[in-house]
Write a protein that holds these residues in place. Structure first.
Motif, PDB file in Angstrom:
ATOM      1  N   ILE A  13      48.278  75.182  48.490  1.00 54.09           N
ATOM      2  CA  ILE A  13      48.899  73.991  49.084  1.00 54.09           C
ATOM      3  C   ILE A  13      50.398  74.000  48.759  1.00 54.09           C
ATOM      4  CG2 ILE A  13      48.414  72.447  47.075  1.00 54.09           C
ATOM      5  CD1 ILE A  13      47.723  70.470  49.732  1.00 54.09           C
ATOM      6  N   THR A  14      51.204  73.594  49.746  1.00 52.56           N
ATOM      7  CA  THR A  14      52.665  73.584  49.558  1.00 52.56           C
ATOM      8  C   THR A  14      53.197  72.161  49.764  1.00 52.56           C
ATOM      9  OG1 THR A  14      53.160  73.873  51.901  1.00 52.56           O
ATOM     10  CG2 THR A  14      52.774  75.900  50.620  1.00 52.56           C
ATOM     11  N   TYR A  15      54.496  71.992  49.490  1.00 55.02           N
ATOM     12  CA  TYR A  15      55.121  70.697  49.765  1.00 55.02           C
ATOM     13  C   TYR A  15      55.094  70.382  51.268  1.00 55.02           C
ATOM     14  CZ  TYR A  15      56.834  69.969  45.006  1.00 55.02           C
ATOM     15  OH  TYR A  15      56.929  69.743  43.653  1.00 55.02           O
ATOM     16  N   GLY A  16      55.061  71.429  52.089  1.00 56.11           N
ATOM     17  CA  GLY A  16      54.965  71.215  53.539  1.00 56.11           C
ATOM     18  C   GLY A  16      53.651  70.541  53.901  1.00 56.11           C
ATOM     19  N   SER A 131      52.384  79.117  53.074  1.00 54.33           N
ATOM     20  CA  SER A 131      51.641  79.616  51.906  1.00 54.33           C
ATOM     21  C   SER A 131      51.906  81.109  51.738  1.00 54.33           C
ATOM     22  CB  SER A 131      50.141  79.376  52.092  1.00 54.33           C
ATOM     23  OG  SER A 131      49.883  78.011  52.201  1.00 54.33           O
ATOM     24  N   GLY A 132      51.999  81.809  52.869  1.00 48.44           N
ATOM     25  CA  GLY A 132      52.223  83.257  52.821  1.00 48.44           C
ATOM     26  C   GLY A 132      53.548  83.598  52.165  1.00 48.44           C
ATOM     27  N   SER A 133      54.612  82.890  52.567  1.00 49.16           N
ATOM     28  CA  SER A 133      55.915  83.217  51.970  1.00 49.16           C
ATOM     29  C   SER A 133      55.950  82.806  50.500  1.00 49.16           C
ATOM     30  CB  SER A 133      57.066  82.603  52.773  1.00 49.16           C
ATOM     31  OG  SER A 133      56.912  81.227  52.877  1.00 49.16           O
ATOM     32  N   GLU A 136      54.384  85.544  48.603  1.00 46.26           N
ATOM     33  CA  GLU A 136      55.234  86.737  48.552  1.00 46.26           C
ATOM     34  C   GLU A 136      56.396  86.531  47.571  1.00 46.26           C
ATOM     35  OE1 GLU A 136      55.542  89.228  51.946  1.00 46.26           O
ATOM     36  OE2 GLU A 136      57.728  89.159  51.849  1.00 46.26           O
ATOM     37  N   ILE A 137      57.025  85.381  47.626  1.00 45.91           N
ATOM     38  CA  ILE A 137      58.150  85.114  46.722  1.00 45.91           C
ATOM     39  C   ILE A 137      57.656  85.175  45.276  1.00 45.91           C
ATOM     40  CG2 ILE A 137      59.860  83.390  45.983  1.00 45.91           C
ATOM     41  CD1 ILE A 137      59.719  82.316  48.936  1.00 45.91           C
ATOM     42  N   ALA A 138      56.505  84.507  45.019  1.00 46.59           N
ATOM     43  CA  ALA A 138      55.955  84.469  43.650  1.00 46.59           C
ATOM     44  C   ALA A 138      55.589  85.877  43.180  1.00 46.59           C
ATOM     45  CB  ALA A 138      54.744  83.548  43.601  1.00 46.59           C
ATOM     46  N   LYS A 139      55.051  86.658  44.092  1.00 48.57           N
ATOM     47  CA  LYS A 139      54.625  88.017  43.753  1.00 48.57           C
ATOM     48  C   LYS A 139      55.785  88.841  43.205  1.00 48.57           C
ATOM     49  CE  LYS A 139      52.685  92.064  46.122  1.00 48.57           C
ATOM     50  NZ  LYS A 139      52.074  92.520  47.368  1.00 48.57           N
ATOM     51  N   TYR A 140      56.968  88.630  43.793  1.00 44.08           N
ATOM     52  CA  TYR A 140      58.130  89.407  43.363  1.00 44.08           C
ATOM     53  C   TYR A 140      58.988  88.657  42.343  1.00 44.08           C
ATOM     54  CZ  TYR A 140      56.652  92.579  46.990  1.00 44.08           C
ATOM     55  OH  TYR A 140      55.903  93.443  47.753  1.00 44.08           O
ATOM     56  N   GLY A 141      58.380  87.627  41.758  1.00 41.65           N
ATOM     57  CA  GLY A 141      59.057  86.923  40.658  1.00 41.65           C
ATOM     58  C   GLY A 141      60.111  85.935  41.107  1.00 41.65           C
ATOM     59  N   GLY A 142      60.132  85.604  42.412  1.00 31.34           N
ATOM     60  CA  GLY A 142      61.117  84.640  42.900  1.00 31.34           C
ATOM     61  C   GLY A 142      60.749  83.213  42.516  1.00 31.34           C
ATOM     62  N   ASP A 143      61.696  82.318  42.714  1.00 32.87           N
ATOM     63  CA  ASP A 143      61.526  80.929  42.300  1.00 32.87           C
ATOM     64  C   ASP A 143      60.874  80.113  43.433  1.00 32.87           C
ATOM     65  OD1 ASP A 143      61.723  78.437  41.223  1.00 32.87           O
ATOM     66  OD2 ASP A 143      63.915  78.313  41.321  1.00 32.87           O
ATOM     67  N   VAL A 144      59.712  79.554  43.157  1.00 33.37           N
ATOM     68  CA  VAL A 144      59.019  78.748  44.183  1.00 33.37           C
ATOM     69  C   VAL A 144      58.936  77.276  43.778  1.00 33.37           C
ATOM     70  CG1 VAL A 144      57.676  80.642  45.220  1.00 33.37           C
ATOM     71  CG2 VAL A 144      56.743  79.425  43.246  1.00 33.37           C
ATOM     72  N   THR A 145      59.722  76.901  42.778  1.00 33.68           N
ATOM     73  CA  THR A 145      59.580  75.534  42.242  1.00 33.68           C
ATOM     74  C   THR A 145      59.923  74.443  43.260  1.00 33.68           C
ATOM     75  OG1 THR A 145      61.755  75.809  41.250  1.00 33.68           O
ATOM     76  CG2 THR A 145      59.880  76.081  39.781  1.00 33.68           C
ATOM     77  N   ASP A 146      60.739  74.771  44.277  1.00 39.28           N
ATOM     78  CA  ASP A 146      61.064  73.758  45.289  1.00 39.28           C
ATOM     79  C   ASP A 146      60.061  73.759  46.443  1.00 39.28           C
ATOM     80  OD1 ASP A 146      63.262  72.952  43.918  1.00 39.28           O
ATOM     81  OD2 ASP A 146      64.673  74.165  45.088  1.00 39.28           O
ATOM     82  N   LEU A 147      59.115  74.679  46.392  1.00 35.97           N
ATOM     83  CA  LEU A 147      58.217  74.862  47.536  1.00 35.97           C
ATOM     84  C   LEU A 147      56.803  74.340  47.291  1.00 35.97           C
ATOM     85  CD1 LEU A 147      59.237  78.550  48.456  1.00 35.97           C
ATOM     86  CD2 LEU A 147      60.371  76.429  49.072  1.00 35.97           C
TER      87      LEU A 147
END
Ligand code: PNS
Length: 163
Positions: A13-16, A131-133, A136-147
């Motif tokens: 689940i996302t903020y969207g 959810s897909g992006s 993917e972002i989390a997988k590569y260690g990117g920041d998903v805290t706003d999502l």
């Protein structure tokens, strides 16, 4: 009583999604978030994990109407028929969603012409989240805290392959 089912994969689940849910709750007397059990797909999170994440996310917001979390297998219209519900709630982000959503809504209407699909346009702030992006972002260690909510960030980190 106007009840809507908000179906999806919600992996995760996302903020969207939560934005659509919050706005849907202003229109309906009750909303059921229904997670699809799809044995053909390989989701990152199990149905139980997804339901738990949704339950925790909705506990953080005051919706003003009951919001329930459930899962279903098979045809969505059969799930609606079982519950005597006639409205499907879906979010539309961009024109790219339109064709997919038109197809689902048209099939559902063909299968059950007493069921209507109501679309809410996703808030611009969230229109790029999927959810897909997020995965993917989390997988590569990117920041998903706003999502996604913080417990979903934690859950993503806990998935070994996605650290
Ligand atoms: O979040 P998603 O993956 O875009 O949600 C798609 C969903 C769950 C709404 C759709 O795949 C669905 O309802 N599947 C259940 C099977 C079904 O009823 N199929 C007929 C309509 S395509």
């Amino acid at each position: 009583m106007k009840v809507a089912v908000y179906p999806g994969s919600f992996d995760p689940i996302t903020y969207g999604h939560l934005d659509i849910l919050k706005r849907g709750a202003k229109i309906f007397d009750k909303v059921i978030v229904a997670v699809l059990i799809n044995s053909a797909k390989q989701p990152l999170f199990s149905v139980e994990e997804r339901k738990q994440m949704i339950t925790e996310a909705i506990s953080q917001t005051e919706y003003g109407v009951p919001v329930e979390v459930d899962s279903f297998e098979g045809l969505l219209v059969d799930y609606l028929r079982d519950k005597d519900i006639h409205v499907i709630l879906r979010g539309l982000r961009a024109i790219s969603d339109f064709e997919y959503e038109l197809q689902i809504a048209s099939i559902n209407r063909k299968l059950a012409n007493d069921v209507e699909t109501i679309f809410l346009m996703t808030n611009n702030m969230h229109s790029f989240i999927s959810s897909g992006s997020v995965k993917e972002i989390a997988k590569y260690g990117g920041d998903v805290t706003d999502l996604v909510p913080s417990h979903v960030v934690t859950a993503l980190r806990e998935k070994a392959d996605y650290v």
